[in-house]
Design a protein around this motif. Structure first.
Motif, PDB file in Angstrom:
ATOM      1  N   LEU B   3      -2.620   9.942   4.596  1.00  0.00           N
ATOM      2  CA  LEU B   3      -2.254   9.036   3.522  1.00  0.00           C
ATOM      3  C   LEU B   3      -3.443   8.122   3.266  1.00  0.00           C
ATOM      4  N   THR B   4      -3.900   8.067   2.014  1.00  0.00           N
ATOM      5  CA  THR B   4      -5.067   7.243   1.713  1.00  0.00           C
ATOM      6  C   THR B   4      -4.659   6.024   0.891  1.00  0.00           C
ATOM      7  N   GLU B   5      -5.589   5.067   0.822  1.00  0.00           N
ATOM      8  CA  GLU B   5      -5.328   3.890   0.001  1.00  0.00           C
ATOM      9  C   GLU B   5      -5.120   4.296  -1.455  1.00  0.00           C
ATOM     10  N   ASN B   6      -5.845   5.338  -1.884  1.00  0.00           N
ATOM     11  CA  ASN B   6      -5.686   5.804  -3.266  1.00  0.00           C
ATOM     12  C   ASN B   6      -4.291   6.337  -3.547  1.00  0.00           C
ATOM     13  N   ASP B   7      -3.757   7.112  -2.566  1.00  0.00           N
ATOM     14  CA  ASP B   7      -2.402   7.638  -2.743  1.00  0.00           C
ATOM     15  C   ASP B   7      -1.434   6.488  -2.980  1.00  0.00           C
ATOM     16  N   LEU B   8      -1.590   5.427  -2.172  1.00  0.00           N
ATOM     17  CA  LEU B   8      -0.652   4.317  -2.254  1.00  0.00           C
ATOM     18  C   LEU B   8      -0.825   3.541  -3.556  1.00  0.00           C
ATOM     19  N   SER B   9      -2.093   3.322  -3.962  1.00  0.00           N
ATOM     20  CA  SER B   9      -2.228   2.551  -5.210  1.00  0.00           C
ATOM     21  C   SER B   9      -1.739   3.357  -6.402  1.00  0.00           C
ATOM     22  N   ASP B  20       0.112  -5.255 -12.123  1.00  0.00           N
ATOM     23  CA  ASP B  20      -0.941  -6.168 -11.657  1.00  0.00           C
ATOM     24  C   ASP B  20      -2.014  -5.371 -10.916  1.00  0.00           C
ATOM     25  N   ALA B  21      -3.242  -5.936 -10.900  1.00  0.00           N
ATOM     26  CA  ALA B  21      -4.319  -5.298 -10.142  1.00  0.00           C
ATOM     27  C   ALA B  21      -4.001  -5.429  -8.653  1.00  0.00           C
ATOM     28  N   VAL B  22      -4.062  -4.302  -7.942  1.00  0.00           N
ATOM     29  CA  VAL B  22      -3.751  -4.306  -6.518  1.00  0.00           C
ATOM     30  C   VAL B  22      -4.940  -3.719  -5.764  1.00  0.00           C
ATOM     31  N   ASP B  23      -5.485  -4.472  -4.785  1.00  0.00           N
ATOM     32  CA  ASP B  23      -6.498  -3.860  -3.923  1.00  0.00           C
ATOM     33  C   ASP B  23      -5.933  -3.718  -2.512  1.00  0.00           C
ATOM     34  N   GLY B  24      -6.778  -3.277  -1.592  1.00  0.00           N
ATOM     35  CA  GLY B  24      -6.293  -2.978  -0.248  1.00  0.00           C
ATOM     36  C   GLY B  24      -5.648  -4.159   0.445  1.00  0.00           C
ATOM     37  N   ASN B  25      -6.040  -5.379   0.060  1.00  0.00           N
ATOM     38  CA  ASN B  25      -5.530  -6.553   0.753  1.00  0.00           C
ATOM     39  C   ASN B  25      -4.513  -7.362  -0.039  1.00  0.00           C
ATOM     40  N   THR B  26      -4.155  -6.893  -1.227  1.00  0.00           N
ATOM     41  CA  THR B  26      -3.158  -7.624  -2.011  1.00  0.00           C
ATOM     42  C   THR B  26      -1.828  -7.668  -1.255  1.00  0.00           C
ATOM     43  N   PHE B  64       3.407  -3.545   6.573  1.00  0.00           N
ATOM     44  CA  PHE B  64       3.649  -3.099   5.201  1.00  0.00           C
ATOM     45  C   PHE B  64       3.188  -4.045   4.105  1.00  0.00           C
ATOM     46  N   ASP B  65       2.604  -5.198   4.453  1.00  0.00           N
ATOM     47  CA  ASP B  65       2.381  -6.160   3.379  1.00  0.00           C
ATOM     48  C   ASP B  65       1.149  -5.894   2.529  1.00  0.00           C
ATOM     49  N   SER B  66       0.333  -4.910   2.903  1.00  0.00           N
ATOM     50  CA  SER B  66      -0.785  -4.567   2.013  1.00  0.00           C
ATOM     51  C   SER B  66      -1.075  -3.081   2.182  1.00  0.00           C
ATOM     52  N   ILE B  67      -1.782  -2.528   1.214  1.00  0.00           N
ATOM     53  CA  ILE B  67      -2.116  -1.113   1.269  1.00  0.00           C
ATOM     54  C   ILE B  67      -2.916  -0.799   2.533  1.00  0.00           C
ATOM     55  N   SER B  68      -3.861  -1.667   2.896  1.00  0.00           N
ATOM     56  CA  SER B  68      -4.676  -1.328   4.077  1.00  0.00           C
ATOM     57  C   SER B  68      -3.836  -1.417   5.356  1.00  0.00           C
ATOM     58  N   ARG B  69      -2.881  -2.349   5.399  1.00  0.00           N
ATOM     59  CA  ARG B  69      -2.009  -2.414   6.584  1.00  0.00           C
ATOM     60  C   ARG B  69      -1.152  -1.158   6.696  1.00  0.00           C
ATOM     61  N   ILE B  70      -0.668  -0.668   5.563  1.00  0.00           N
ATOM     62  CA  ILE B  70       0.169   0.532   5.607  1.00  0.00           C
ATOM     63  C   ILE B  70      -0.651   1.713   6.134  1.00  0.00           C
ATOM     64  N   VAL B  71      -1.886   1.850   5.630  1.00  0.00           N
ATOM     65  CA  VAL B  71      -2.732   2.965   6.064  1.00  0.00           C
ATOM     66  C   VAL B  71      -2.994   2.863   7.574  1.00  0.00           C
ATOM     67  N   ASP B  72      -3.293   1.646   8.038  1.00  0.00           N
ATOM     68  CA  ASP B  72      -3.522   1.465   9.484  1.00  0.00           C
ATOM     69  C   ASP B  72      -2.277   1.807  10.292  1.00  0.00           C
ATOM     70  N   TYR B  73      -1.141   1.353   9.798  1.00  0.00           N
ATOM     71  CA  TYR B  73       0.104   1.600  10.519  1.00  0.00           C
ATOM     72  C   TYR B  73       0.392   3.100  10.613  1.00  0.00           C
ATOM     73  N   VAL B  74       0.244   3.790   9.475  1.00  0.00           N
ATOM     74  CA  VAL B  74       0.546   5.220   9.468  1.00  0.00           C
ATOM     75  C   VAL B  74      -0.411   5.961  10.406  1.00  0.00           C
ATOM     76  N   ARG B  75      -1.681   5.509  10.409  1.00  0.00           N
ATOM     77  CA  ARG B  75      -2.654   6.129  11.311  1.00  0.00           C
ATOM     78  C   ARG B  75      -2.223   5.928  12.770  1.00  0.00           C
ATOM     79  N   SER B  76      -1.648   4.738  13.064  1.00  0.00           N
ATOM     80  CA  SER B  76      -1.257   4.436  14.450  1.00  0.00           C
ATOM     81  C   SER B  76      -0.118   5.335  14.914  1.00  0.00           C
TER      82      SER B  76
END
Lengths: 534, 78
Positions: B3-9, B20-26, B64-76
């Motif tokens: 799962l990538t940040e792109n998939d999520l955005s 709204d504009a969403v980046d990895g840390n929004t 789950f509060d940001s795209i980068s957290r979700i990616v990290d969590y799924v990786r874990s």
């Protein structure tokens, strides 16, 4: 605690100042306010409204996420005598604009990010005053920044008449546009007094507020705490794990929920038992909890009393089941709350006797002022009850449209919305009965049962379900064949993809679910007919 | 399987209707950008896309509060 019905909403807050000005009234994740700070912040909003030409009786829309600011905005409007219209932040821009026009709002208090809601097609009249919470730069012209408001000038409060309009709660009905239910200061205050009495709320209570303040039961948590001098802890997030964590961290003494919330929290607590030693009570309203979740409540909340409650927006709050009867009467909505008169009426016959069913009607000081600028709908829904002429004369009652059964002790059991009863094969079947059995299958998370016209059997039972991973329609059908009499078995199971839509107060949006499932079923029927023709 | 940040955005934009504009840390939930219904849909999407099973107790702001957290969590979850 004063049991005086005739105090207005501002006084509900300001009566605390002589006795507990320094006590914490409200808690958000990042900050809290004392009663004195809450009153002062509300004073600043009241001064702004007055400066912008808003007069007592004018409608002020509050459209903010759950939190201290939302409460400040409401009490600011009440301080200067305005009428609060709290529009849930989950409502769309179109709904917000509709409500603003319908109630002819003179002022709107909202988050800066939500102003997109009020431009373009949804623009409000030019003399509407806007107050924006959030960053103070780049404001649309004509709008004021909350952060730039001067501190309260300690202006005396307007002396709102307790019998006058305090709040309009818009409900999105099953048909047509949202309607505004008008509540007087007295309606809301009697609601607080009655509920605080039977929940035995006190100054040391800390209630967790998850339900919106635009919903009667959510608002009632705030008003009972203002009445008793307690504390409200806000949780704007609806993630079950975050709700449980907040309850634990903040040592809350009460949690109020609706069935979809318990449907998420209970499985989480079954999986990860969590001690909530401060928790004294949990309350449910807004519909029946599925039986499997109901059974688990005393397991996951072993030290809490469980109150099952029932209310109608048009009469604020109506009945409750005392916790000592929970084990014996799991699922009953009990009897009238203090200060309410609740009857079950068989149309044209009289009061329903034990074992009989009838429509729940509600009379007394909680009966609302009716629908905003809808005298005809008001007259149809709130009117005298001829079946009760000997008991209450021609006092108006709210006709709930809910069919309930009276048991041998006089406790009430919700059967169905009267217009949702399914007439099939000569039986009158409650969709709730079908839903309860299907909930117990362990195959679904949500289920909605409804009738579909059928030339042979009157109405056929259909269901829309969200299947749990690993289960399918065939498994559900064979389960139904085992546990249900023939007339109750669904003729059609619609497997809902994703999550079922909810109303803003978190209940399943039954009309939307049913119409989508019906549309999908008739589309499939059309395809199969086309197949046969080809 | 990943799962990538792109998939999520893309999912936020195309399926959840986030404009709204969403980046990895929004902040997604604590900002109010997503509500409880979006949350359930998002979980379903992640479970399908990454072939993982998300336990209810893991659905927290930390994860789950940001795209980068979700990616990290799924990786874990490995």
């Amino acid at each position: 605690m004063t049991a005086d019905f005739d105090r207005n909403m501002w006084e509900l807050l300001s009566d605390n100042l002589p006795v507990r000005a320094g006590k914490t009234a409200l808690v958000d994740k990042g900050r809290s306010v004392t009663y004195a700070e809450l009153a002062a912040e509300a004073g600043a909003v009241a001064d702004w409204l007055t400066a912008r030409g808003i007069a007592p009786g004018d409608r002020v829309i509050v459209h903010l996420r759950k939190g201290i600011s939302e409460v400040v905005a409401m009490f600011g409007a009440w301080k200067m005598g305005a009428v609060v219209v709290n529009v849930n932040v989950r409502w769309t821009a179109v709904q917000l604009a509709y409500v603003a026009r319908d109630c002819r709002a003179r002022a709107v208090i909202l988050e800066k990010g939500a102003t997109g809601a009020l431009v373009g097609d949804n623009t409000l009249s030019l003399d509407t005053a806007f107050l924006l919470d959030g960053r103070a730069e780049d404001l649309p012209s004509g709008a004021d920044a909350w952060r730039a408001l001067p501190t309260s000038a300690d202006t005396p409060a307007a002396a709102a008449d307790p019998s006058s309009l305090a709040m309009i709660i818009y409900t999105s009905g099953s048909t047509g546009l949202p309607k505004g239910v008008m509540l007087s200061h007295r309606n809301i205050r009697v609601g607080a007094i009655s509920v605080a009495e039977y929940l035995e709320l006190a100054e040391d209570d800390r209630l967790l507020s998850v339900l919106p303040y635009s919903f009667d039961a959510g608002l009632n948590q705030l008003t009972t705490m203002m009445l008793t001098g307690g504390t409200v802890v806000h949780q704007p997030l609806t993630m079950p794990a975050e709700i449980v964590r907040m309850a634990q961290d903040q040592a809350v003494t009460g949690i109020a929920g609706v069935p979809p919330l318990w449907n998420q929290i209970v499985p989480l607590l079954m999986e990860t038992p969590t001690e909530l030693p401060a928790l004294r009570r949990i309350t449910n309203t807004g519909g029946k909890i599925p039986p499997n979740i109901l059974d688990a409540l005393p397991i996951v909340f072993p030290n809490a009393e469980i109150f099952l409650m029932y209310g109608l927006t048009e009469a604020f709050r109506s009945t409750y089941l005392p916790p000592e009867r929970f084990a014996a009467k799991k699922g009953s909505i009990g009897q009238a709350i203090p200060n309410a008169q609740v009857f079950v009426v068989r149309h044209g016959v009289g009061i329903a006797q034990p074992g009989e069913q009838g429509e729940l009607v509600h009379s007394g000081p909680l009966v609302s002022m009716g629908y905003w600028e809808q005298p005809e709908i008001t007259a149809a829904k709130i009117r005298p009850c001829p079946e009760l002429a000997d008991v209450i004369g021609d006092a108006p009652v709210v006709w709930s449209g809910d069919l309930v059964r009276v048991d041998e002790d006089g406790d009430l059991w919700f059967v169905s919305r009267m217009d949702e009863m399914i007439k099939t094969l000569g039986f009158r079947l409650s969709p709730t009965e079908v839903e309860d059995l299907i909930s117990q299958s362990g195959l679904v998370t949500d289920v909605v049962a409804y009738g579909v016209e059928d030339p042979e059997i009157g109405e056929a039972v259909h269901t829309a379900v969200t299947l749990l991973p690993g289960s399918d329609e065939a498994a559900l059908t064979s389960y139904c064949a085992k546990v249900m009499p023939h007339y109750m078995r669904p003729r059609h199971v619609h497997a809902w993809q994703g999550t079922m839509p909810r109303t803003a107060s978190g209940k399943l949006d039954r009309p939307a679910i049913i119409s989508a499932a019906k549309a999908a079923a008739s589309e499939m029927a059309a395809y199969s007919t086309a197949d046969k023709g080809s | 399987m990943s799962l990538t940040e792109n998939d999520l955005s893309s999912f936020l934009r195309d399926d959840l209707g986030v404009t709204d504009a969403v980046d990895g840390n929004t902040e997604l939930f604590s900002s109010g950008l997503l509500d409880s219904v979006s949350m359930v849909n998002l979980i379903g999407f992640i479970e399908d896309k990454a072939s993982v099973n998300i336990r209810p107790g893991d659905v927290t702001l930390e994860n789950f509060d940001s795209i980068s957290r979700i990616v990290d969590y799924v990786r874990s979850l490995g």
